[in-house]
Design an enzyme around this catalytic site. Structure first.
Site, PDB file in Angstrom:
ATOM      1  CB  SER A   9      85.513  76.321  87.296  1.00  0.00           C
ATOM      2  OG  SER A   9      84.896  76.810  88.468  1.00  0.00           O
ATOM      3  CG  HIS A  10      82.386  81.544  86.814  1.00  0.00           C
ATOM      4  ND1 HIS A  10      81.766  80.595  86.050  1.00  0.00           N
ATOM      5  CD2 HIS A  10      82.030  82.744  86.314  1.00  0.00           C
ATOM      6  CE1 HIS A  10      81.042  81.192  85.122  1.00  0.00           C
ATOM      7  NE2 HIS A  10      81.184  82.492  85.257  1.00  0.00           N
ATOM      8  CB  SER A  11      86.057  78.962  91.625  1.00  0.00           C
ATOM      9  OG  SER A  11      86.943  78.583  92.657  1.00  0.00           O
ATOM     10  CB  SER A  71      79.480  83.811  81.773  1.00  0.00           C
ATOM     11  OG  SER A  71      80.188  83.534  82.964  1.00  0.00           O
TER      12      SER A  71
END
Length: 137
Positions: A9-11, A71
């Site tokens: 995850s981006h977070s 991404s």
């Protein structure tokens, strides 16, 4: 040993939260590794974190990778290229929705299912209803 799961995850907080929920649903029977956020703790993805998570989760039964946004796919594919061919042999990148897919995959993996069965269960997350809401035209 059960199929393992990697959450990308981006977070970092999102990855940890999804992993926490999936671990609860699998009653701790499944290895779930996370790669969330960048190396400096900001929002984004980290090649090094993804590689580390894939290596942590690696096992002979296989690993299913679930992702949040576009991404994350690219970074995960780059990470797979960095691994030895023997390490990436039993890894599937899932197109399932992150939360639903992770929960369904964890439950299926905890039942001793194969990597293909776990991936199929995660894909069923596309069909999970989230409630019915009536809308006015």
């Amino acid at each position: 040993m059960a199929v393992s799961i990697v959450i990308v995850s981006h977070s970092a907080r999102l990855a940890e939260g999804v992993a926490e929920l999936a671990e609860q649903m699998s009653m701790g029977e499944v290895t779930i590794a996370v790669a969330g956020g960048t190396d400096d703790g900001s929002v984004g993805t980290s090649l090094d974190k993804v590689i580390a998570a894939l290596q942590k989760a690696s096992n002979p039964e296989g690993t299913l990778v679930l992702l949040d946004l576009g991404s994350a796919v690219m970074v995960t594919e780059m990470a797979l290229e960095q691994l030895d061919p023997s390490e990436r042999q039993n890894i599937i990148i899932s197109t399932a929705p992150l939360v639903e897919g992770a929960v369904l995959a964890a439950v299926e993996a905890s039942a001793g299912s194969t990597l293909a069965e776990v991936a199929e269960a995660a894909d069923n997350g596309h069909e999970m209803p989230k409630g019915k809401q009536e809308r006015e035209p």
